[in-house]
Design a protein around this motif. Structure first.
Motif, short mmCIF file in Angstrom:
data_model
loop_
_atom_site.label_atom_id
_atom_site.label_comp_id
_atom_site.label_asym_id
_atom_site.label_seq_id
_atom_site.Cartn_x
_atom_site.Cartn_y
_atom_site.Cartn_z
N ASN A 279 0.85 -1.19 0.00
CA ASN A 279 0.00 0.00 0.00
C ASN A 279 0.89 1.24 0.00
O ASN A 279 1.70 1.44 0.90
N PRO A 280 0.74 2.14 -0.98
CA PRO A 280 1.63 3.33 -1.05
C PRO A 280 1.37 4.34 0.05
O PRO A 280 2.19 5.24 0.25
N LEU A 281 0.26 4.21 0.77
CA LEU A 281 -0.04 5.17 1.83
C LEU A 281 0.77 4.92 3.09
O LEU A 281 0.91 5.81 3.93
N TRP A 282 1.29 3.71 3.27
CA TRP A 282 2.11 3.42 4.44
C TRP A 282 3.49 4.03 4.25
O TRP A 282 4.09 3.92 3.18
N ASP A 283 4.02 4.68 5.30
CA ASP A 283 5.31 5.35 5.18
C ASP A 283 6.49 4.43 5.50
O ASP A 283 7.61 4.93 5.72
N GLN A 284 6.25 3.12 5.56
CA GLN A 284 7.31 2.12 5.74
C GLN A 284 8.02 2.25 7.10
O GLN A 284 9.19 1.88 7.22
N LYS A 285 7.31 2.73 8.13
CA LYS A 285 7.97 2.91 9.42
C LYS A 285 7.36 2.03 10.51
O LYS A 285 7.95 1.05 10.92
N ASP A 286 6.18 2.36 11.00
CA ASP A 286 5.61 1.66 12.16
C ASP A 286 4.38 0.86 11.77
O ASP A 286 3.57 1.31 10.94
N TRP A 287 4.24 -0.31 12.42
CA TRP A 287 3.03 -1.10 12.27
C TRP A 287 3.02 -2.16 13.37
O TRP A 287 4.06 -2.55 13.90
N THR A 288 1.83 -2.61 13.72
CA THR A 288 1.68 -3.70 14.68
C THR A 288 0.23 -4.16 14.70
O THR A 288 -0.67 -3.42 14.26
N LEU A 289 0.02 -5.38 15.18
CA LEU A 289 -1.33 -5.90 15.41
C LEU A 289 -1.30 -6.65 16.73
O LEU A 289 -0.50 -7.59 16.89
N GLN A 290 -2.14 -6.23 17.68
CA GLN A 290 -2.13 -6.80 19.02
C GLN A 290 -3.54 -7.06 19.50
O GLN A 290 -4.50 -6.41 19.05
N VAL A 291 -3.64 -8.04 20.43
CA VAL A 291 -4.90 -8.27 21.14
C VAL A 291 -4.92 -7.31 22.32
O VAL A 291 -4.12 -7.43 23.24
#
Length: 382
Positions: A279-291
């Motif tokens: 996805n070009p909108l992501w700036d390639q820095k932070d991401w995560t998925l948590q409960v």
């Protein structure tokens, strides 16, 4: 001494002054390809310069005897001469204000093109320049109006008499203008404390938008649906508000999913990373998925975080990720879709509900497979 025969001289002087301004205007038009200032001067100062040239030329040539030598004609000439003086002050003020706007527009035009990390500082300078030039224009206009009023002898005499009561008048005016003065000071405080800038992304009263206009009295917030929220400047100094671009334009987008306990979190995390990489909108820095939580209704709450360069990109990225994860769960793990569980008595007691219910019923009353007694058959009539 001037006479009625000098009218052609007056006309020639005015026309000549206008022609000089027109020649200068044409030269500036040719030069604006190489100089941004020339283009802004032509845009802002053309009509004020024509007015100043015509009025100044008329002032130099016009004299007391232009209408004649009788007392009435001389009085008329004096009145016209005073009117020309007032128009001269007004036109010169107009030219000065427009020239200041032309000079500052050159700086603002360069600042608008600044992007990246320097954009925040550029927007701060833009806000300060916009407010300072409004204050300067208001000050110049007030001084011009004062000069126009004091050109009348009666007003000068009245002003001398009012100086004695200036303290009382100042106190009364200060009390009456307290809200206006407070707004003006609040505007300066916002501009020079860097708390708010033009094009900042803010959340005010649960409304998301951008600062479109910032003056000494009010702030215009352009909301996401193109509405305009107009607030007094003092609102931002007396009430809390969110500024998403205070130290930068980068924003973290948040997506929540409420799913069943059977959801495979690891596979969902891998799918999220695979999707945002493309996805070009992501700036390639932070991401995560948590409960992040177990809700009272028995569902599991998942939170996905993704960073974007600015708030519009973050909003679109949130929508894209939400749509993709919903489709992915629906197509690959339908058993993880939200379900609400109900605890039956047999689960709690460990005894089949039908057996327990059948023991409490009459021996002649049957129990259906659903756990409810079957209705008695109707009595046959002979």
């Amino acid at each position: 001494m001037q006479s009625p025969a000098d009218w052609p001289v007056l006309a020639v002087s005015v026309v000549g002054a206008i022609l000089v301004v027109e020649i200068v205007r044409r030269l500036l038009i040719r030069a604006r390809r190489r100089s941004a200032l020339a283009g802004h001067l032509v845009e802002h100062c053309t009509w004020p310069a024509f007015a100043v040239a015509a009025v100044v030329a008329a002032n130099f040539v016009f004299g007391p005897g232009m209408f004649g030598m009788t007392p009435q004609e001389r009085d008329l000439s004096s009145a016209v001469e005073r009117g020309l003086g007032l128009v001269t002050i007004a036109s010169v003020t107009w030219l000065i204000v427009q020239a200041s706007y032309a000079l500052t527009d050159v700086v603002l035009e360069r600042l608008v093109r600044v992007e990246g990390e320097r954009n925040r500082r550029a927007r701060r300078i833009m806000t300060q320049i916009a407010l300072v030039r409004r204050i300067a224009a208001a000050t110049i206009i007030v001084v011009a109006v004062g000069a126009m009023l004091f050109s009348f002898p009666q007003v000068r005499a009245l002003g001398a008499g009012l100086l004695a009561s200036a303290g009382i008048a100042g106190a009364v005016v200060g009390i009456a203008a307290q809200p206006t003065i407070g707004n003006a000071l609040a505007g300066l405080q916002l501009a020079f404390s860097d708390a708010l800038r033009l094009d900042d992304v803010v959340v005010v009263d649960n409304e998301w938008g951008r600062i479109e206009e910032l003056t000494l009295t009010y702030v215009v917030v352009r909301l996401w649906d193109e509405r305009r929220l107009v607030l007094p400047v003092s609102y931002f100094t007396q009430n809390p508000f969110e500024n998403w671009t205070r130290h930068g334009s980068r924003v973290v987008a948040v997506v929540f999913l409420r799913v069943d306990w059977s959801v495979p979190v690891e596979k969902l995390r891998e799918e999220l990373y695979t999707f945002i990489q493309t996805n070009p909108l992501w700036d390639q820095k932070d991401w995560t998925l948590q409960v992040t939580d177990i809700l009272p209704n028995g569902l599991v709450e998942l939170r996905a975080l993704m960073s974007a360069a600015d708030s519009p990109s973050a909003w679109d990225l949130k929508c894209d990720v939400r749509e993709h994860l919903v489709r992915y769960v629906r197509e690959n793990f339908p058993e993880a879709l939200p379900r609400f569980r109900v605890e039956a008595p047999e689960t709690r007691a460990g005894v089949p509900w039908t057996a327990q219910l059948g023991a409490e019923l009459d021996p002649g009353q049957a129990v259906s497979q659903s756990g409810f007694p079957d209705p008695k058959p109707p009595t046959q009539q002979l």
